[in-house]
Design an enzyme around this catalytic site. Sequence first.
Site, PDB file in Angstrom:
ATOM      1  N   ALA A  89       0.744  -1.205   0.176  1.00  0.00           N
ATOM      2  CA  ALA A  89       0.194   0.010   0.044  1.00  0.00           C
ATOM      3  C   ALA A  89       0.684   1.413  -0.184  1.00  0.00           C
ATOM      4  O   ALA A  89       1.908   1.134   0.358  1.00  0.00           O
ATOM      5  CB  ALA A  89      -0.820  -0.036   1.277  1.00  0.00           C
ATOM      6  N   GLY A 118       0.487  -4.987   0.775  1.00  0.00           N
ATOM      7  CA  GLY A 118      -0.635  -5.110  -0.197  1.00  0.00           C
ATOM      8  C   GLY A 118      -0.416  -5.720  -1.470  1.00  0.00           C
ATOM      9  O   GLY A 118      -1.265  -6.314  -2.068  1.00  0.00           O
ATOM     10  N   GLU A 129      -0.665  -9.316  -0.661  1.00  0.00           N
ATOM     11  CA  GLU A 129      -1.987  -9.483  -0.239  1.00  0.00           C
ATOM     12  C   GLU A 129      -3.051  -9.693  -1.775  1.00  0.00           C
ATOM     13  O   GLU A 129      -3.769 -10.473  -1.687  1.00  0.00           O
ATOM     14  CB  GLU A 129      -2.584  -8.756   0.534  1.00  0.00           C
ATOM     15  N   GLU A 155       4.553  -5.329   7.222  1.00  0.00           N
ATOM     16  CA  GLU A 155       3.749  -4.261   7.911  1.00  0.00           C
ATOM     17  C   GLU A 155       4.129  -4.081   9.219  1.00  0.00           C
ATOM     18  O   GLU A 155       4.490  -2.988   9.900  1.00  0.00           O
ATOM     19  CB  GLU A 155       2.399  -4.739   8.231  1.00  0.00           C
TER      20      GLU A 155
END
Length: 260
Positions: free
Chosen positions: A66, A111, A114, A134
């Site tokens: 992200a 992300g 993911e 993260e």
Amino acid sequence: MSYENLLIEKENGTAVVTINRPKALNALNEATVRELDKMIDEIEADQDVAVLIITGSGQKSFVAGADIVEMKDKNAMEGRDWGILAQGVFNKLENMKKPVIAAVNGYALGGGNELQMACDIRIAADNAKFGQPEVTLGITPGFGGTQRLPRLVSKGMAKKLLFTGAMIDAAEAYRIGLVDELVPADHLMAAAKKMAVKIQSVAPLAVQLCKSAVNRGINMDLQSGIQYEDEVWGLCFSTNDQKEGMQAFVEKRKAEFSGK
Ligand code: CO8
């Protein structure tokens, strides 16, 4: 439809969607996640597309997570809304009727990992790198990582990656089952397209129903999953493709599936 951060090419029944934010190693900002949402609707509705391939632009990165710059000043509610938005889009991707192949061409972090885990089949270039960093940023994964990762690899391996934030290379990702095929970097798109062609050569409704049976069944106990498989299997006998597939076998010819 026009997109700022996605490139879309459609050819021979396959759509290749490239996440294109090279300045940020294709990190997902909110605008890109909203474009992914739009793209899913477009591809799902397009009668000329049977298989979707998702990749990142350039040689270095699939998606480096992200967008940290965009999210760093979010408060708790804004952070939660961002997670809910992306989770909804990744769920939608995972549950598309059409098969989705991730062609992982470099960093698949946070992300990015993911995103590739929400695809049906993962093909990695041998220079790809994976991780859930993260915890190094003071957060947990928020786009499904704590849930999809232990469903793909062992619970202990998932915790190892989640607790350490460590990066692994493509060979290790293949060894632990995080990706399904490992290819030289310069063969990545050819391998993904070859798989898309192979999938297109079989009965589309049967593929769609296999996907539904796996995705739904994995969240059921075994007996409920088996029962669901019975229903799906029975449904196949109402399709022209089943008649054609079996008739072609008997007549020793190649089946011509209509997807009906
Ligand atoms: N966000 C924003 N910008 C990024 C990101 C990112 N995730 N990754 C890289 N960039 C930018 C860099 O800032 C840099 O920009 P600039 O040139 O303007 O300085 C450019 O891309 C190139 O990056 P680097 O110079 O760092 O390239 P390196 O080759 O030195 O390093 C790495 C490559 C190792 C990939 C490094 O860029 C890196 O560590 N990136 C961050 C990886 C990361 O931590 N990803 C996880 C992000 S968090 C996340 O995904 C959580 C999702 C769930 C959120 C839930 C909220 C509720």
